[in-house]
Design a protein around this motif. Structure first.
Motif, PDB file in Angstrom:
ATOM      1  N   ILE A  28       0.854  -1.186   0.000  1.00 53.83           N
ATOM      2  CA  ILE A  28       0.000   0.000   0.000  1.00 53.83           C
ATOM      3  C   ILE A  28       0.894   1.241   0.000  1.00 53.83           C
ATOM      4  O   ILE A  28       1.497   1.601   1.007  1.00 53.83           O
ATOM      5  CB  ILE A  28      -0.950   0.011   1.220  1.00 53.83           C
ATOM      6  N   SER A  29       0.976   1.869  -1.157  1.00 46.58           N
ATOM      7  CA  SER A  29       1.828   3.052  -1.317  1.00 46.58           C
ATOM      8  C   SER A  29       1.044   4.330  -1.023  1.00 46.58           C
ATOM      9  O   SER A  29      -0.192   4.345  -1.080  1.00 46.58           O
ATOM     10  CB  SER A  29       2.364   3.111  -2.752  1.00 46.58           C
ATOM     11  N   ILE A  33      -2.967   5.528  -1.975  1.00 52.28           N
ATOM     12  CA  ILE A  33      -3.843   6.216  -1.021  1.00 52.28           C
ATOM     13  C   ILE A  33      -4.291   7.559  -1.594  1.00 52.28           C
ATOM     14  O   ILE A  33      -5.470   7.913  -1.533  1.00 52.28           O
ATOM     15  CB  ILE A  33      -3.131   6.383   0.344  1.00 52.28           C
ATOM     16  N   ASN A  34      -3.354   8.308  -2.172  1.00 54.45           N
ATOM     17  CA  ASN A  34      -3.693   9.609  -2.755  1.00 54.45           C
ATOM     18  C   ASN A  34      -4.665   9.470  -3.921  1.00 54.45           C
ATOM     19  O   ASN A  34      -5.597  10.275  -4.067  1.00 54.45           O
ATOM     20  CB  ASN A  34      -2.433  10.335  -3.217  1.00 54.45           C
ATOM     21  N   VAL A  48      -3.659  11.619   3.694  1.00 50.08           N
ATOM     22  CA  VAL A  48      -2.943  12.294   2.597  1.00 50.08           C
ATOM     23  C   VAL A  48      -1.891  13.318   3.016  1.00 50.08           C
ATOM     24  O   VAL A  48      -1.225  13.885   2.151  1.00 50.08           O
ATOM     25  CB  VAL A  48      -3.944  12.972   1.636  1.00 50.08           C
ATOM     26  N   ASP A  49      -1.704  13.557   4.301  1.00 52.43           N
ATOM     27  CA  ASP A  49      -0.713  14.536   4.756  1.00 52.43           C
ATOM     28  C   ASP A  49       0.356  13.831   5.586  1.00 52.43           C
ATOM     29  O   ASP A  49       0.243  13.729   6.819  1.00 52.43           O
ATOM     30  CB  ASP A  49      -1.408  15.624   5.589  1.00 52.43           C
ATOM     31  N   PRO A  50       1.413  13.320   4.930  1.00 55.60           N
ATOM     32  CA  PRO A  50       2.435  12.546   5.641  1.00 55.60           C
ATOM     33  C   PRO A  50       3.090  13.298   6.808  1.00 55.60           C
ATOM     34  O   PRO A  50       3.367  12.691   7.848  1.00 55.60           O
ATOM     35  CB  PRO A  50       3.474  12.224   4.560  1.00 55.60           C
ATOM     36  N   GLU A  51       3.300  14.599   6.657  1.00 57.33           N
ATOM     37  CA  GLU A  51       3.939  15.372   7.721  1.00 57.33           C
ATOM     38  C   GLU A  51       3.050  15.434   8.961  1.00 57.33           C
ATOM     39  O   GLU A  51       3.493  15.161  10.084  1.00 57.33           O
ATOM     40  CB  GLU A  51       4.257  16.786   7.212  1.00 57.33           C
ATOM     41  N   ALA A  63      -4.174   3.917   5.141  1.00 58.65           N
ATOM     42  CA  ALA A  63      -5.113   3.738   4.035  1.00 58.65           C
ATOM     43  C   ALA A  63      -6.532   3.965   4.529  1.00 58.65           C
ATOM     44  O   ALA A  63      -6.859   3.697   5.688  1.00 58.65           O
ATOM     45  CB  ALA A  63      -4.976   2.329   3.461  1.00 58.65           C
ATOM     46  N   HIS A  64      -7.377   4.445   3.663  1.00 57.62           N
ATOM     47  CA  HIS A  64      -8.804   4.554   3.944  1.00 57.62           C
ATOM     48  C   HIS A  64      -9.348   3.145   4.191  1.00 57.62           C
ATOM     49  O   HIS A  64      -8.950   2.186   3.523  1.00 57.62           O
ATOM     50  CB  HIS A  64      -9.552   5.133   2.742  1.00 57.62           C
ATOM     51  N   GLY A  65     -10.283   3.022   5.108  1.00 56.22           N
ATOM     52  CA  GLY A  65     -10.941   1.733   5.307  1.00 56.22           C
ATOM     53  C   GLY A  65     -11.599   1.252   4.027  1.00 56.22           C
ATOM     54  O   GLY A  65     -11.514   0.073   3.662  1.00 56.22           O
ATOM     55  N   TYR A  66     -12.224   2.185   3.310  1.00 57.88           N
ATOM     56  CA  TYR A  66     -12.884   1.800   2.063  1.00 57.88           C
ATOM     57  C   TYR A  66     -11.897   1.455   0.958  1.00 57.88           C
ATOM     58  O   TYR A  66     -12.245   0.730   0.021  1.00 57.88           O
ATOM     59  CB  TYR A  66     -13.876   2.873   1.615  1.00 57.88           C
ATOM     60  N   LEU A  67     -10.661   1.924   1.054  1.00 57.57           N
ATOM     61  CA  LEU A  67      -9.623   1.464   0.131  1.00 57.57           C
ATOM     62  C   LEU A  67      -9.345  -0.013   0.391  1.00 57.57           C
ATOM     63  O   LEU A  67      -9.278  -0.817  -0.545  1.00 57.57           O
ATOM     64  CB  LEU A  67      -8.343   2.299   0.276  1.00 57.57           C
TER      65      LEU A  67
END
Length: 161
Positions: A28-29, A33-34, A48-51, A63-67
């Protein structure tokens, strides 16, 4: 190629509790996710905001649950191939759960089991449990009972299920 091939309606009807094995592992990259965030409009920072996510409750983007749920579409054909059908359609899902988060960089795979199949006359309705496993985790990312309807080229003679 799928782990298991189902060739007839009768075979599907007699497949309750059939273990379908495992799919291939998938990493899962952040890009995946983006892309999911773009497709769904869900841009929550935890995804979506790694920082910001690095200082959040999971220490990284997740990851999103729906992903995780959507990966059933990728994994199911690796687990089972229903052959000799004129049509197969998704009917729905039961008992969707998200027991664990999937941090970016995790590897996941699908594990499947046919729960039951029922003759509905013109088609066979099959419920398949897909568990999205996370490598190195005792808890799965997602567990879902998928329901699909299959119209076989040759009608079934088994109407007792």
């Amino acid at each position: 190629m799928a782990n298991i091939e189902i060739l007839t309606a009768e075979q599907l009807l007699d497949s309750a509790s059939l273990d379908l094995g495992h799919s291939d592992w998938l990493t899962i990259s952040q890009e995946r996710i983006n892309l999911f965030a773009e497709a769904t409009g869900d841009h929550q920072w935890i995804h979506v905001d790694p920082e910001r996510a690095a200082t959040g409750p999971f220490g990284a983007c997740i990851a999103h649950g729906y992903l995780s749920l959507s990966l059933v579409n990728l994994f199911l054909p690796q687990l089972v191939e229903i052959r000799n059908i004129s049509m197969g359609v998704n009917y729905g899902c039961d008992k969707v759960r998200f027991p664990a988060v999937v941090p970016v960089g995790s590897k996941v795979r699908g594990q499947g089991k046919i729960i039951h199949s029922v003759n509905k006359g013109a088609f066979i309705q099959a419920t398949i449990r897909v568990t999205i496993e996370i490598q190195g985790s005792d808890r799965p990312a997602c567990v879902v009972d998928t329901i699909s309807c299959y119209t076989f080229d040759t009608p079934t003679t088994n109407s007792n299920n």
